[in-house]
Design a protein around this motif. Structure first.
Motif, short mmCIF file in Angstrom:
data_model
loop_
_atom_site.label_atom_id
_atom_site.label_comp_id
_atom_site.label_asym_id
_atom_site.label_seq_id
_atom_site.Cartn_x
_atom_site.Cartn_y
_atom_site.Cartn_z
N LEU A 155 7.00 7.07 -7.22
CA LEU A 155 6.19 6.22 -6.71
C LEU A 155 4.89 5.92 -7.86
O LEU A 155 4.31 7.20 -8.30
N THR B 193 -4.22 1.76 -1.80
CA THR B 193 -4.28 2.71 -0.89
C THR B 193 -4.92 2.93 0.36
O THR B 193 -5.88 2.00 0.42
N THR C 155 0.72 -1.10 -0.10
CA THR C 155 -0.03 -0.07 -0.05
C THR C 155 0.84 1.32 -0.16
O THR C 155 2.06 1.01 0.32
N SER C 156 0.19 2.34 -0.35
CA SER C 156 0.99 3.71 -0.21
C SER C 156 1.59 3.73 1.11
O SER C 156 0.81 3.47 2.20
N CYS D 277 5.88 11.65 -0.39
CA CYS D 277 5.83 10.69 -1.77
C CYS D 277 5.62 11.67 -2.93
O CYS D 277 5.90 11.16 -4.05
N HIS E 45 3.33 0.61 -5.52
CA HIS E 45 2.31 -0.02 -4.43
C HIS E 45 1.04 -0.53 -5.34
O HIS E 45 0.65 -0.09 -6.36
N SER F 76 2.74 12.19 4.58
CA SER F 76 3.09 11.16 3.85
C SER F 76 3.14 11.56 2.18
O SER F 76 3.91 11.50 1.30
N ARG F 77 1.94 12.50 1.95
CA ARG F 77 1.86 12.91 0.81
C ARG F 77 2.70 13.77 0.48
O ARG F 77 3.19 13.87 -0.84
N ALA G 263 8.23 5.94 3.98
CA ALA G 263 8.20 7.02 2.78
C ALA G 263 9.85 7.64 3.07
O ALA G 263 10.37 7.64 2.12
N GLN H 11 1.21 3.53 -8.65
CA GLN H 11 0.49 2.65 -8.09
C GLN H 11 0.13 1.29 -9.29
O GLN H 11 -0.03 1.88 -10.61
#
Length: 207
Positions: free
Chosen positions: A169, A136, A113-114, A164, A133, A160-161, A120, A171
């Motif tokens: 990164l 989410t 997952t993220s 990232c 990942h 985290s955002r 991170a 998905q």
């Protein structure tokens, strides 16, 4: 529990041939997390893979349940394993991302997952080529309530955002449903029958 801790594998010799594509490693990633849940662990995992040779330097579950160490997120455990291998090999590095063991150029991280801010940031220090990942937090939060004394997991979203945004990164959601089954399995095993207040609908965790 010790059995499962041993499942964090370093440098799989049988996979030192060539890179097999993201789907192969994502399937392994989900399998590691699934096995961890079956053995009493948390529903997270990480693989660190050479994106040329396909060598898996580390293949690790989250080990918090096994160790009681709250820093033992899957990414952190995997970084420690891979770093040890790189350090021993003393492969040449260009000095732009630290010394041997710190620089993970040429490697991919596969994570379920993220990431949280801790993971991170740790991956940012490693400088890998790619971080992939599968799902989410908003997709699985209702199946994995994680509330702590001073913080809610939602407090981590913005930090985290920010981290990232600077990372490579991406998905890959093709197997997201299989990943979500791991979280549902964890919920069924740990939450659905442990309280007289439990219902068939899992508690909603804001995201």
């Amino acid at each position: 529990m010790a059995e499962l801790g041993a499942s964090c594998i370093s440098s799989c010799a049988s996979d030192r041939k060539k890179f097999k594509g993201d789907d192969y490693y994502i399937k392994r990633l989900i399998g590691v997390a699934r096995s961890n849940v079956e053995h009493g662990g948390h529903p997270f995992s990480c693989l660190i893979v050479n994106n040329i040779t396909g060598e898996i330097l580390a293949e690790c579950p989250n080990e918090i349940a096994q160790t009681g160490d709250p820093s033992s997120h899957a990414e952190i455990v995997a970084i420690r394993k891979a770093s040890s291998i790189l350090r021993q090999r003393k492969d040449p590095v260009d000095g732009k991302n630290g010394i041997a063991g710190e620089d993970m150029r040429g490697l991919n991280f596969y994570i379920l997952t993220s990431p949280c801010p801790m993971c991170a940031a740790a991956m940012a220090f490693c400088g890998p080529d790619r971080i992939i990942h599968v799902t989410t937090r908003p997709k699985w939060a209702q199946y994995y309530p994680d509330r702590r004394r001073y913080i809610q997991v939602t407090d981590f979203i913005e930090p985290s955002r920010i981290i990232c945004k600077k990372l490579p990164l991406k998905q890959e959601a093709g197997m997201e449903e299989e990943a979500l089954k791991v979280f549902r399995s964890w919920y069924a095993k740990n939450c659905s029958s442990t309280s007289s207040k439990a219902t068939s609908t899992p508690p909603t965790t804001s995201t």
